[in-house]
Design a protein around this motif. Structure first.
Motif, PDB file in Angstrom:
ATOM      1  N   VAL A 277      27.880  54.415  50.673  1.00 13.73           N
ATOM      2  CA  VAL A 277      29.208  54.898  51.054  1.00 13.73           C
ATOM      3  C   VAL A 277      29.689  54.168  52.306  1.00 13.73           C
ATOM      4  O   VAL A 277      30.840  53.708  52.373  1.00 13.73           O
ATOM      5  CB  VAL A 277      29.170  56.431  51.288  1.00 13.73           C
ATOM      6  CG1 VAL A 277      30.447  56.914  51.963  1.00 13.73           C
ATOM      7  CG2 VAL A 277      28.934  57.153  49.973  1.00 13.73           C
TER       8      VAL A 277
ATOM      9  N   GLU B 241      33.590  47.640  53.897  1.00 11.64           N
ATOM     10  CA  GLU B 241      33.679  46.355  53.207  1.00 11.64           C
ATOM     11  C   GLU B 241      34.721  45.397  53.814  1.00 11.64           C
ATOM     12  O   GLU B 241      34.400  44.221  54.073  1.00 11.64           O
ATOM     13  CB  GLU B 241      33.993  46.615  51.732  1.00 11.64           C
ATOM     14  CG  GLU B 241      33.832  45.403  50.838  1.00 11.64           C
ATOM     15  CD  GLU B 241      34.034  45.784  49.369  1.00 11.64           C
ATOM     16  OE1 GLU B 241      33.654  44.975  48.518  1.00 11.64           O
ATOM     17  OE2 GLU B 241      34.556  46.883  49.077  1.00 11.64           O
TER      18      GLU B 241
ATOM     19  N   LYS C 168      38.834  54.650  53.200  1.00 12.83           N
ATOM     20  CA  LYS C 168      38.776  53.192  53.224  1.00 12.83           C
ATOM     21  C   LYS C 168      40.169  52.596  53.443  1.00 12.83           C
ATOM     22  O   LYS C 168      40.347  51.683  54.262  1.00 12.83           O
ATOM     23  CB  LYS C 168      38.182  52.680  51.913  1.00 12.83           C
ATOM     24  CG  LYS C 168      38.003  51.155  51.867  1.00 12.83           C
ATOM     25  CD  LYS C 168      37.286  50.740  50.589  1.00 12.83           C
ATOM     26  CE  LYS C 168      37.035  49.236  50.570  1.00 12.83           C
ATOM     27  NZ  LYS C 168      36.271  48.819  49.373  1.00 12.83           N
TER      28      LYS C 168
ATOM     29  N   GLN D 295      37.748  56.746  49.030  1.00 13.62           N
ATOM     30  CA  GLN D 295      38.818  55.763  48.826  1.00 13.62           C
ATOM     31  C   GLN D 295      39.946  55.952  49.843  1.00 13.62           C
ATOM     32  O   GLN D 295      40.466  54.978  50.388  1.00 13.62           O
ATOM     33  CB  GLN D 295      39.399  55.896  47.419  1.00 13.62           C
ATOM     34  CG  GLN D 295      38.545  55.279  46.336  1.00 13.62           C
ATOM     35  CD  GLN D 295      39.292  55.300  45.018  1.00 13.62           C
ATOM     36  OE1 GLN D 295      39.687  56.358  44.543  1.00 13.62           O
ATOM     37  NE2 GLN D 295      39.493  54.138  44.444  1.00 13.62           N
TER      38      GLN D 295
ATOM     39  N   THR E 163      26.102  50.117  46.126  1.00 12.63           N
ATOM     40  CA  THR E 163      26.411  49.946  47.543  1.00 12.63           C
ATOM     41  C   THR E 163      26.532  51.334  48.161  1.00 12.63           C
ATOM     42  O   THR E 163      26.930  52.288  47.484  1.00 12.63           O
ATOM     43  CB  THR E 163      27.717  49.145  47.728  1.00 12.63           C
ATOM     44  OG1 THR E 163      27.963  48.934  49.104  1.00 12.63           O
ATOM     45  CG2 THR E 163      28.898  49.847  47.118  1.00 12.63           C
TER      46      THR E 163
ATOM     47  N   GLU F  29      28.792  51.211  53.454  1.00  7.22           N
ATOM     48  CA  GLU F  29      29.079  49.802  53.134  1.00  7.22           C
ATOM     49  C   GLU F  29      30.392  49.670  52.361  1.00  7.22           C
ATOM     50  O   GLU F  29      31.151  48.721  52.580  1.00  7.22           O
ATOM     51  CB  GLU F  29      27.934  49.213  52.308  1.00  7.22           C
ATOM     52  CG  GLU F  29      26.648  49.009  53.099  1.00  7.22           C
ATOM     53  CD  GLU F  29      25.444  48.744  52.190  1.00  7.22           C
ATOM     54  OE1 GLU F  29      24.403  48.310  52.721  1.00  7.22           O
ATOM     55  OE2 GLU F  29      25.536  49.002  50.963  1.00  7.22           O
ATOM     56  N   TYR F  30      30.654  50.626  51.480  1.00  8.97           N
ATOM     57  CA  TYR F  30      31.894  50.584  50.681  1.00  8.97           C
ATOM     58  C   TYR F  30      33.120  50.717  51.583  1.00  8.97           C
ATOM     59  O   TYR F  30      34.093  49.958  51.464  1.00  8.97           O
ATOM     60  CB  TYR F  30      31.869  51.710  49.649  1.00  8.97           C
ATOM     61  CG  TYR F  30      33.123  51.801  48.804  1.00  8.97           C
ATOM     62  CD1 TYR F  30      33.324  50.961  47.720  1.00  8.97           C
ATOM     63  CD2 TYR F  30      34.100  52.751  49.099  1.00  8.97           C
ATOM     64  CE1 TYR F  30      34.470  51.044  46.953  1.00  8.97           C
ATOM     65  CE2 TYR F  30      35.252  52.855  48.330  1.00  8.97           C
ATOM     66  CZ  TYR F  30      35.435  51.993  47.259  1.00  8.97           C
ATOM     67  OH  TYR F  30      36.573  52.078  46.511  1.00  8.97           O
TER      68      TYR F  30
ATOM     69  N   ASN G  62      24.340  55.960  47.567  1.00  7.90           N
ATOM     70  CA  ASN G  62      25.092  54.980  46.794  1.00  7.90           C
ATOM     71  C   ASN G  62      26.417  55.590  46.339  1.00  7.90           C
ATOM     72  O   ASN G  62      26.490  56.788  46.040  1.00  7.90           O
ATOM     73  CB  ASN G  62      24.306  54.520  45.568  1.00  7.90           C
ATOM     74  CG  ASN G  62      23.197  53.547  45.929  1.00  7.90           C
ATOM     75  OD1 ASN G  62      23.231  52.904  46.978  1.00  7.90           O
ATOM     76  ND2 ASN G  62      22.193  53.454  45.081  1.00  7.90           N
ATOM     77  N   VAL G  63      27.453  54.773  46.273  1.00  9.46           N
ATOM     78  CA  VAL G  63      28.774  55.218  45.815  1.00  9.46           C
ATOM     79  C   VAL G  63      28.663  55.853  44.426  1.00  9.46           C
ATOM     80  O   VAL G  63      29.327  56.842  44.120  1.00  9.46           O
ATOM     81  CB  VAL G  63      29.764  54.029  45.800  1.00  9.46           C
ATOM     82  CG1 VAL G  63      31.053  54.394  45.086  1.00  9.46           C
ATOM     83  CG2 VAL G  63      30.068  53.582  47.222  1.00  9.46           C
TER      84      VAL G  63
ATOM     85  N   LYS H 105      28.143  49.675  40.850  1.00 12.38           N
ATOM     86  CA  LYS H 105      28.103  49.159  42.219  1.00 12.38           C
ATOM     87  C   LYS H 105      27.012  49.866  43.017  1.00 12.38           C
ATOM     88  O   LYS H 105      27.125  51.039  43.339  1.00 12.38           O
ATOM     89  CB  LYS H 105      29.462  49.385  42.881  1.00 12.38           C
ATOM     90  CG  LYS H 105      29.894  48.220  43.751  1.00 12.38           C
ATOM     91  CD  LYS H 105      31.329  48.409  44.188  1.00 12.38           C
ATOM     92  CE  LYS H 105      31.831  47.142  44.866  1.00 12.38           C
ATOM     93  NZ  LYS H 105      33.196  47.283  45.342  1.00 12.38           N
TER      94      LYS H 105
ATOM     95  N   ASP I 108      33.121  53.190  40.145  1.00 10.36           N
ATOM     96  CA  ASP I 108      32.391  52.040  39.629  1.00 10.36           C
ATOM     97  C   ASP I 108      30.893  52.326  39.704  1.00 10.36           C
ATOM     98  O   ASP I 108      30.249  52.162  40.726  1.00 10.36           O
ATOM     99  CB  ASP I 108      32.741  50.789  40.456  1.00 10.36           C
ATOM    100  CG  ASP I 108      32.085  49.530  39.902  1.00 10.36           C
ATOM    101  OD1 ASP I 108      31.309  49.653  38.932  1.00 10.36           O
ATOM    102  OD2 ASP I 108      32.341  48.447  40.431  1.00 10.36           O
TER     103      ASP I 108
END
Length: 581
Positions: free
Chosen positions: A84, A90, A170, A167, A82, A86-87, A154-155, A80, A77
């Motif tokens: 890494v 989340e 996460k 991913q 945000t 923060e992603y 940033n992502v 977005k 995405d």
């Protein structure tokens, strides 16, 4: 534990499963394998959302069972903004904010009981996820995958391979009861693939991973689920041990089959003789003897060994001779002072040449300009790229929609590609496993592996003498990968191939072009092997793997000659090599 019993399911045009049963247990790391189009992704969908499928059989799963999922087609995405950290964090930050909001509400509320319940429920969820240590756990994962340096990026600045790893992290940190990953290795470079291996092996929970990657299969799993021909087979143990078990079974079944065939032939001769006698001798006892022999023959036929997991048909991949250019020193592709610039400079004035029989792999990290380079060689619109006038090129794209029209049926695609009759197209497609009514299916309905095999069929039909292959093994099952390697070895023309599949590079290429620091340098296969050994393999791993492959080929030849004693002797040798791996 998750338990599936006698599950059957079909689409209107295809039956997928017939009474399949299996279990998944706590802490098992299970590899889910099977040929392309066998229904692996659909079975995953059923596990994740059983209410949406009308299937027969039982699926036992705790109502509160949580499932984490990483798709094979995850898209980055880019909107977005945000980081890494923060992603990944989340879900934890979301519950922390919820807890803070409840606390704020309790300060002014007159009815505190329901808020206390919500507060306790949020605390329990946070605790179940390991929320107290989530920051240090995220840092551990980032370090394990060698991505700590990306923590505050940033992502949207990540490469596709790095985003896939993020991913995976996460989902793992959410601690689901079952973690499902559908081909998480697709398009990962060597460094990111090794990071994925570390993440999988460090994970303590229950894993179900669809993968055809031989490196991961050999190093990451303690259980195998194999789906073929509407049936499923469970095996507790490593993939390498599973393959050994299959080969042992194959020898046993072929030996039995030969004995059965001889017995059936003897019985057929007896039946023929009895029929001849019955034509001129009408005694009742002769008729009874004939009927008894026919029934015996039917029983022999009925108990013929059926082994859907042992004899799996490989696609018959062939790229033709590719030898229209007789002189092997003829340069077919000349790249001179070529550069690639997107947001930043990726390749800076690189130069190399490919001769008419060279088989060359382009190796480099995700996002270094490899695909752009290959595509521009194919389109031949760059002043810095010169193509020999006698070169006839064919291109396989990792973006399957680039070379296939999804709205076409398979048959329409090949009529558009130049086949003059439907019969010719059907005959060609049959070599690649597309037979019967499947040729009337829309391309958009095919699995990723089936689409890549279809691309290989189109490349083959082109009868080119220069092949440009961008990640040709992606989504392919292991049988198709081996068939592709054999086709590459037999091909006499030039190949320029982007690949992160170590086995395909080592088994089929003459040398590699390594991308690093915006430059390309030529590297011999021996140096490339040494470089990969140091980063990814235990000492002598690949040499042992190559010896294992050679013994397996000797066993296959022995079986073709029905020399079962030799095959059994070689099995003992193979077992010794497997212990070393």
């Amino acid at each position: 534990m998750i338990k599936v019993e006698r599950l059957s399911f079909s689409f209107p045009q295809k039956e997928l499963y017939n009474n399949i049963s299996f279990t998944l247990e706590e802490a098992q790391h299970c590899a889910f394998i099977g040929t392309s189009g066998s229904g692996k992704s659909t079975l995953i969908d059923i596990l994740m959302d059983p209410e949406s499928y009308l299937f027969d059989g039982k699926l036992e799963m705790d109502p509160g069972c949580t499932i984490g999922y990483v798709s094979q087609f995850s898209e980055l995405d880019n909107t977005k903004e945000t980081t890494v950290f923060e992603y990944i964090a989340e879900p934890f930050i979301k519950i922390q904010n919820e807890i803070q909001s409840i606390c704020t509400e309790m300060e002014t509320s007159s009815d505190i009981e329901p808020l206390l319940e919500k507060y306790q429920s949020a605390l329990d969820a946070f605790d179940a996820m390991g929320g107290e240590d989530y920051e240090s756990n995220i840092h551990k994962q980032l370090n394990l995958a060698n991505l700590m340096k990306r923590r505050d990026l940033n992502v949207s600045d990540l490469s596709g391979g790095e985003f896939k790893l993020v991913q995976v992290m996460k989902e793992m940190l959410n601690r689901p009861d079952l973690m499902i990953m559908d081909e998480p290795d697709v398009f990962l470079d060597f460094e990111n693939l090794n990071a994925l291996k570390k993440l999988i092996n460090a994970y303590k929970g229950m894993l179900l991973v669809v993968t055809h990657n031989r490196y991961l299969l050999n190093h990451c799993f303690n259980k195998i689920l194999h789906l073929e021909n509407m049936e499923i087979q469970e095996f507790d143990g490593r993939y390498i041990e599973y393959n050994f078990s299959l080969l042992q079974t194959k020898i046993e079944l072929q030996e039995i089959a030969v004995a059965e065939h001889e017995e059936i032939e003897r019985n057929e001769n007896i039946v023929k003789n009895l029929r001849v006698i019955a034509t001129y001798n009408s005694e009742a006892s002769r008729g009874r003897a004939l009927k008894a022999r026919v029934r015996f023959q039917e029983r022999l036929e009925a108990r013929r060994i059926k082994a859907p997991f042992v004899e799996i048909k490989q696609p018959n991949i062939s790229f033709g001779t590719g030898n229209e250019i007789d002189n092997e020193d003829t340069i077919v592709v000349n790249v001179n002072q070529y550069s690639v610039v997107f947001d930043e400079l990726l390749l800076d004035k690189v130069s190399f040449e490919i001769k008419s029989t060279d088989k060359v792999a382009i190796i480099g990290s995700n996002g270094t300009g490899k695909t752009t380079l290959l595509r521009e060689i194919y389109t031949n619109n760059q002043d810095s790229i010169a193509i020999n006038a006698n070169a006839k090129m064919a291109y396989l794209s990792q973006l399957q929609g680039e070379m296939l029209t999804n709205s076409n049926t398979i048959l329409e695609e090949f009529i558009d590609a130049g086949f003059s009759t439907y019969d010719e197209a059907r005959e060609h497609l049959a070599n690649y496993g597309f037979e019967g009514e499947i040729v009337n299916q829309k391309i958009e309905s095919l699995s990723g592996g089936e689409k890549n095999i279809l691309q290989l069929a189109k490349v083959s039909a082109g009868q080119a003498n220069v092949l440009l292959l961008d990640e040709p093994t992606s989504h392919l099952d292991t049988y198709a990968q081996i068939a592709l390697e054999n086709a590459i070895q037999a091909y006499k023309g030039a190949i320029l191939m982007i690949s992160h599949d170590f086995y395909s590079v080592v088994n089929g290429m003459d040398y590699v072009l390594i991308i690093g620091d915006k430059k390309i340098k030529k590297m011999t296969m021996s140096k490339f092997k040494k470089m990969i050994y140091e980063s990814h393999f235990d000492k002598d791993y690949l040499d042992t793997e190559q010896k294992k492959k050679a013994v397996e080929m000797q066993i296959e030849l022995a079986l073709k000659e029905t020399n079962f004693e030799l095959a059994k002797g070689l099995i003992d040798e193979l077992e010794g090599l497997i212990k070393l791996l």
